[in-house]
Design an enzyme around this catalytic site. Sequence first.
Site, short mmCIF file in Angstrom:
data_model
loop_
_atom_site.label_atom_id
_atom_site.label_comp_id
_atom_site.label_asym_id
_atom_site.label_seq_id
_atom_site.Cartn_x
_atom_site.Cartn_y
_atom_site.Cartn_z
N PRO A 107 0.81 -1.22 0.00
CA PRO A 107 0.00 0.00 0.00
C PRO A 107 0.84 1.27 0.00
O PRO A 107 1.89 1.31 0.64
CB PRO A 107 -0.80 -0.09 1.30
CG PRO A 107 -0.68 -1.48 1.77
CD PRO A 107 0.56 -2.06 1.16
N THR A 108 0.35 2.28 -0.69
CA THR A 108 0.98 3.60 -0.65
C THR A 108 0.82 4.15 0.77
O THR A 108 -0.25 4.11 1.34
CB THR A 108 0.26 4.55 -1.63
OG1 THR A 108 0.32 3.95 -2.92
CG2 THR A 108 0.93 5.90 -1.69
N GLY A 109 1.92 4.65 1.32
CA GLY A 109 1.84 5.19 2.68
C GLY A 109 2.17 4.16 3.73
O GLY A 109 2.05 4.40 4.92
N CYS A 110 2.61 2.99 3.31
CA CYS A 110 3.05 1.94 4.23
C CYS A 110 4.56 1.83 4.07
O CYS A 110 5.03 1.35 3.05
CB CYS A 110 2.36 0.63 3.87
SG CYS A 110 2.82 -0.76 4.92
N ILE A 111 5.31 2.34 5.03
CA ILE A 111 6.76 2.45 4.85
C ILE A 111 7.48 1.20 5.38
O ILE A 111 7.16 0.74 6.45
CB ILE A 111 7.31 3.71 5.56
CG1 ILE A 111 6.58 4.94 5.04
CG2 ILE A 111 8.78 3.86 5.29
CD1 ILE A 111 6.83 6.18 5.84
#
Lengths: 111, 99, 131
Positions: A107-111
């Site tokens: 997911p975007t925003g999952c670092i």
Amino acid sequence: MPMVNIAGKEVEVDEEGYLVDLSQWNEDIAKYMAVEEKVELTDSHWEVVNFLREYYAEYQIAPAVRVLTKAIGKKLGPEKGNNKYLYELFPYGPAKQACKIAGLPKPTGCI
Amino acid sequence: MLHIVNKSATDRGSLESCLRMATKGSAVLLIEDAVYAATTGNAAAAKIQAAAADLKIYALGPDLAARGMAGRVLDGVNVVDYGGFVDLVAEHSNCQSWL
Amino acid sequence: MSDMDEMEDGSGIVKKFMFLNRKAPHGTVYALEGLEVVLITAAFDQDVSMVFTDDGVYQLMKGIDSKGIEVKDFSKTYRALEGYDIEKLYVDQASMDARGLTEDDLIVDVTVLAVDEMANLMAEQDVVISF
């Protein structure tokens, strides 16, 4: 990138084990990914996995966990749209683990 | 001669430069963001239509579709696919890309 | 792995962020990169406005079919912004006019602003990030 053999099919995954080509996804791949993540797939897990696949088809992204939780609550009810329920199903992060099983990118925003 | 333009006319001056240099009977192929100039209501549409009197104007279909512009192409502009792109390059003895 | 939610217990300061999009969607990578930055920023609960001017208004076109150029159709992702609580989307009237576009041509609901309204909106931001 690494190749893995899943049910007799060669499949490419990235360095973290996510499926590279989402169009290759099938239930065998989901089951393989689940074993990798030490998740035993039940109907409740499949409900989230299928929800994620629908979300991706509609918006072309894997949702951040906060967005996933809210969207699940809207669709499947508040007893499922909360962190406790989703983390019980996917202890190492619903976005991360369920996306992997669903064949989606991280997911975007999952670092 | 075949002229190829790939930048949006509402962002860069390369279409303008191209039309200034293109001689009568030449072909101009719009690709990538340059295809916007060949759509109805675009600020560059009048320039394209005026140029079409002396030049053959082409636009690449897949680039139009990818920009939601397949249904808005100006009259007088010929839409080509990748095969048509190759044919244009092969038909002309020389080619200039206005990068 | 660390979900952004775990990082929200920061200072609680809310700033006004404007993401200014001025490029057409596929010719450069700016549009896609800008969109990804906005999605990440959403986790920090800031006051985010997304603005589309110049060729940036083309990012929101309906009816995009990018299979032919083998590029992902991220225009659908603008419709996910609401779920990320990013609801302030603005487009510039003059940019729409110069491209023959109206609100009906766009994939999401937007507020159309005249140039002086847009200028005021920009002036009142704490941070403007341009793509």
